[in-house]
Design an enzyme around this catalytic site. Structure first.
Site, PDB file in Angstrom:
ATOM      1  N   ALA A  66       0.871  -1.168   0.000  1.00  0.00           N
ATOM      2  CA  ALA A  66       0.000   0.000   0.000  1.00  0.00           C
ATOM      3  C   ALA A  66       0.911   1.221   0.000  1.00  0.00           C
ATOM      4  O   ALA A  66       2.082   1.149   0.394  1.00  0.00           O
ATOM      5  CB  ALA A  66      -0.888  -0.027   1.235  1.00  0.00           C
ATOM      6  N   GLY A 111       0.631  -4.873   1.024  1.00  0.00           N
ATOM      7  CA  GLY A 111      -0.572  -4.936   0.198  1.00  0.00           C
ATOM      8  C   GLY A 111      -0.354  -5.688  -1.105  1.00  0.00           C
ATOM      9  O   GLY A 111      -1.307  -6.198  -1.699  1.00  0.00           O
ATOM     10  N   GLU A 114      -0.671  -9.244  -0.221  1.00  0.00           N
ATOM     11  CA  GLU A 114      -2.101  -9.438   0.058  1.00  0.00           C
ATOM     12  C   GLU A 114      -2.919  -9.480  -1.231  1.00  0.00           C
ATOM     13  O   GLU A 114      -3.876 -10.253  -1.348  1.00  0.00           O
ATOM     14  CB  GLU A 114      -2.587  -8.318   0.993  1.00  0.00           C
ATOM     15  CG  GLU A 114      -1.969  -8.456   2.381  1.00  0.00           C
ATOM     16  CD  GLU A 114      -2.150  -7.228   3.259  1.00  0.00           C
ATOM     17  OE1 GLU A 114      -1.838  -6.103   2.782  1.00  0.00           O
ATOM     18  OE2 GLU A 114      -2.597  -7.377   4.399  1.00  0.00           O
ATOM     19  N   GLU A 134       4.619  -4.859   7.438  1.00  0.00           N
ATOM     20  CA  GLU A 134       3.826  -3.811   8.092  1.00  0.00           C
ATOM     21  C   GLU A 134       4.248  -3.517   9.529  1.00  0.00           C
ATOM     22  O   GLU A 134       4.287  -2.356   9.946  1.00  0.00           O
ATOM     23  CB  GLU A 134       2.338  -4.197   8.069  1.00  0.00           C
ATOM     24  CG  GLU A 134       1.671  -4.005   6.724  1.00  0.00           C
ATOM     25  CD  GLU A 134       1.714  -5.234   5.838  1.00  0.00           C
ATOM     26  OE1 GLU A 134       2.563  -6.125   6.074  1.00  0.00           O
ATOM     27  OE2 GLU A 134       0.903  -5.311   4.904  1.00  0.00           O
TER      28      GLU A 134
HETATM   29  N1  CO8 Z   1       4.560   3.132  -0.983  1.00  0.00           N
HETATM   30  C1  CO8 Z   1       4.939   4.264  -1.592  1.00  0.00           C
HETATM   31  N2  CO8 Z   1       6.041   4.365  -2.348  1.00  0.00           N
HETATM   32  C2  CO8 Z   1       6.788   3.279  -2.492  1.00  0.00           C
HETATM   33  C3  CO8 Z   1       6.472   2.056  -1.891  1.00  0.00           C
HETATM   34  C4  CO8 Z   1       5.289   2.001  -1.100  1.00  0.00           C
HETATM   35  N3  CO8 Z   1       4.868   0.879  -0.515  1.00  0.00           N
HETATM   36  N4  CO8 Z   1       7.424   1.146  -2.202  1.00  0.00           N
HETATM   37  C5  CO8 Z   1       8.312   1.774  -2.990  1.00  0.00           C
HETATM   38  N5  CO8 Z   1       7.926   3.069  -3.170  1.00  0.00           N
HETATM   39  C6  CO8 Z   1       8.602   4.097  -3.939  1.00  0.00           C
HETATM   40  C7  CO8 Z   1       9.822   4.616  -3.216  1.00  0.00           C
HETATM   41  O1  CO8 Z   1       9.473   5.608  -2.280  1.00  0.00           O
HETATM   42  C8  CO8 Z   1      10.643   5.162  -4.354  1.00  0.00           C
HETATM   43  O2  CO8 Z   1      10.119   6.414  -4.721  1.00  0.00           O
HETATM   44  P1  CO8 Z   1      11.131   7.638  -5.092  1.00  0.00           P
HETATM   45  O3  CO8 Z   1      11.869   7.149  -6.320  1.00  0.00           O
HETATM   46  O4  CO8 Z   1      10.190   8.765  -5.372  1.00  0.00           O
HETATM   47  O5  CO8 Z   1      12.005   7.825  -3.923  1.00  0.00           O
HETATM   48  C9  CO8 Z   1      10.355   4.195  -5.503  1.00  0.00           C
HETATM   49  O6  CO8 Z   1       9.131   3.530  -5.138  1.00  0.00           O
HETATM   50  C10 CO8 Z   1      11.418   3.139  -5.679  1.00  0.00           C
HETATM   51  O7  CO8 Z   1      11.621   2.502  -4.432  1.00  0.00           O
HETATM   52  P2  CO8 Z   1      13.066   2.395  -3.724  1.00  0.00           P
HETATM   53  O8  CO8 Z   1      13.932   3.528  -4.129  1.00  0.00           O
HETATM   54  O9  CO8 Z   1      12.809   2.200  -2.258  1.00  0.00           O
HETATM   55  O10 CO8 Z   1      13.608   1.066  -4.400  1.00  0.00           O
HETATM   56  P3  CO8 Z   1      14.660   0.031  -3.774  1.00  0.00           P
HETATM   57  O11 CO8 Z   1      15.073  -0.861  -4.891  1.00  0.00           O
HETATM   58  O12 CO8 Z   1      15.724   0.742  -3.032  1.00  0.00           O
HETATM   59  O13 CO8 Z   1      13.807  -0.828  -2.699  1.00  0.00           O
HETATM   60  C11 CO8 Z   1      11.884  -1.988  -1.865  1.00  0.00           C
HETATM   61  C12 CO8 Z   1      12.729  -1.624  -3.114  1.00  0.00           C
HETATM   62  C13 CO8 Z   1      12.694  -2.899  -0.946  1.00  0.00           C
HETATM   63  C14 CO8 Z   1      10.638  -2.715  -2.352  1.00  0.00           C
HETATM   64  C15 CO8 Z   1      11.511  -0.697  -1.116  1.00  0.00           C
HETATM   65  O14 CO8 Z   1      10.941   0.224  -2.031  1.00  0.00           O
HETATM   66  C16 CO8 Z   1      10.548  -0.892  -0.006  1.00  0.00           C
HETATM   67  O15 CO8 Z   1      10.907  -1.367   1.051  1.00  0.00           O
HETATM   68  N6  CO8 Z   1       9.261  -0.480  -0.207  1.00  0.00           N
HETATM   69  C17 CO8 Z   1       8.254  -0.543   0.803  1.00  0.00           C
HETATM   70  C18 CO8 Z   1       7.815  -1.965   1.036  1.00  0.00           C
HETATM   71  C19 CO8 Z   1       6.814  -2.015   2.148  1.00  0.00           C
HETATM   72  O16 CO8 Z   1       7.096  -1.743   3.301  1.00  0.00           O
HETATM   73  N7  CO8 Z   1       5.557  -2.376   1.793  1.00  0.00           N
HETATM   74  C20 CO8 Z   1       4.489  -2.473   2.721  1.00  0.00           C
HETATM   75  C21 CO8 Z   1       3.743  -1.191   2.805  1.00  0.00           C
HETATM   76  S1  CO8 Z   1       2.512  -1.206   4.066  1.00  0.00           S
HETATM   77  C22 CO8 Z   1       1.265  -2.065   3.387  1.00  0.00           C
HETATM   78  O17 CO8 Z   1       1.290  -2.550   2.292  1.00  0.00           O
HETATM   79  C23 CO8 Z   1       0.084  -2.176   4.247  1.00  0.00           C
HETATM   80  C24 CO8 Z   1      -1.108  -2.837   3.557  1.00  0.00           C
HETATM   81  C25 CO8 Z   1      -2.353  -2.668   4.348  1.00  0.00           C
HETATM   82  C26 CO8 Z   1      -2.704  -1.251   4.528  1.00  0.00           C
HETATM   83  C27 CO8 Z   1      -3.821  -1.086   5.490  1.00  0.00           C
HETATM   84  C28 CO8 Z   1      -4.091   0.370   5.734  1.00  0.00           C
HETATM   85  C29 CO8 Z   1      -4.848   0.624   6.935  1.00  0.00           C
END
Ligand code: CO8
Length: 260
Positions: A66, A111, A114, A134
């Protein structure tokens, strides 16, 4: 239908849905969830579509979760509403009147994992990684992860993945039953389409009844479950495709299902 972050393409009896925010690794913001919801309206009502594939744009990610930037400043009520939106859309995928295959190229996190779990079948590339990170962000999985992961891989592994936030690679995902198949990245869509085509070659209403019986039956005790099966089994005999399938077998000829 105006979609911002999702693409819908049709190839014969197969639909391919692409989550298309590659710059944010296809992260699911509410706009994207609403797009998926709109696409589900189309898929649900299109009788020429027999199977659906969901993928992420680009190779790096299926969906990296998400959208964290959207969630960061939410209060309790807004957080709950966002969770309810995601759960509503994912439950629609899970109960869609046709099978859905997730083609997972890279990261399927939070997400994204999921979303893949709401699909009927998951095919992963060798580069795919799965996880529920999360708790490391201060939240619980909120789009069904606390419920579907345990149902798919069992309580122990689900709790380990959710509490530690460790990511698992495709081979481990296969070992624990989180994915059905692992293939080289370059073959991912070909494999997903081949499986979708195989499903689409069977009687569509029968496949739909199978999905309904499995999904509803798994939630109730075995007596109620077999009653659901009998009900769906019976309904098949009211279809032209049941007559066609059995007649074709008796006449030793190819079947020609009409989704009727
Ligand atoms: N949300 C928003 N932006 C994201 C997300 C995300 N989940 N994942 C990646 N991005 C963005 C980054 O911010 C980045 O943007 P920018 O270039 O503008 O800085 C771009 O995508 C590329 O990402 P990275 O530079 O981080 O790429 P890396 O190769 O260094 O890393 C990863 C890749 C490991 C996948 C890393 O991006 C990461 O850890 N992402 C987040 C993963 C995560 O924690 N996901 C879980 C999110 S929480 C969730 O899903 C909850 C679901 C239920 C919600 C319920 C709500 C109540």
């Amino acid at each position: 239908m105006k979609l911002k972050n999702v693409l819908l393409e049709k190839e014969g009896n197969i639909a391919v849905v692409t989550i298309n925010r590659p710059k944010a690794l296809n992260a699911l913001n509410s706009e994207t969830l609403k797009d998926i919801d709109a696409v589900l309206d189309v898929l649900e009502n299109d009788n020429d579509i027999y199977a659906v594939i969901i993928r992420g744009a680009g190779e790096k990610a299926f969906v990296a979760g998400a959208d964290i930037s959207e969630m960061k400043d939410l209060n309790e009520k807004q957080g709950q509403e966002f969770g309810i939106l995601g759960n509503k859309v994912f439950r629609r995928i899970e109960t869609l009147n046709k099978p859905v295959i997730a083609a997972v190229s890279g990261f399927a996190l939070g997400g994204g994992c999921e979303l893949a779990m709401a699909c009927d079948i998951r095919i992963a590339s060798e580069k795919a990684k799965f996880g529920q990170p999360e708790a490391g962000l201060g939240i619980t999985p909120g789009f069904g992860g606390t419920q579907r992961l345990a149902r798919i891989v069992g309580l122990g592994k689900a709790k380990e993945m959710i509490y530690t936030c460790d990511l698992i690679r495709a081979d481990e995902a296969l070992r624990v039953g989180l994915v059905n198949k692992v293939v080289p990245l370059e073959n991912l869509m070909e494999e997903a389409k081949a499986m979708a085509a195989k499903i689409a070659s069977n009687a569509p209403i029968a496949v739909r009844m199978c999905k309904d019986a499995i999904n509803r039956g798994i939630q109730v005790d075995i007596d109620k479950a077999v009653a659901i099966e009998s009900e769906d089994f019976g309904k098949c005999f009211a279809t032209e495709d049941q007559k066609e399938g059995m007649t074709a077998f008796m006449e030793k000829r190819a079947k020609n299902f009409q989704n009727k």
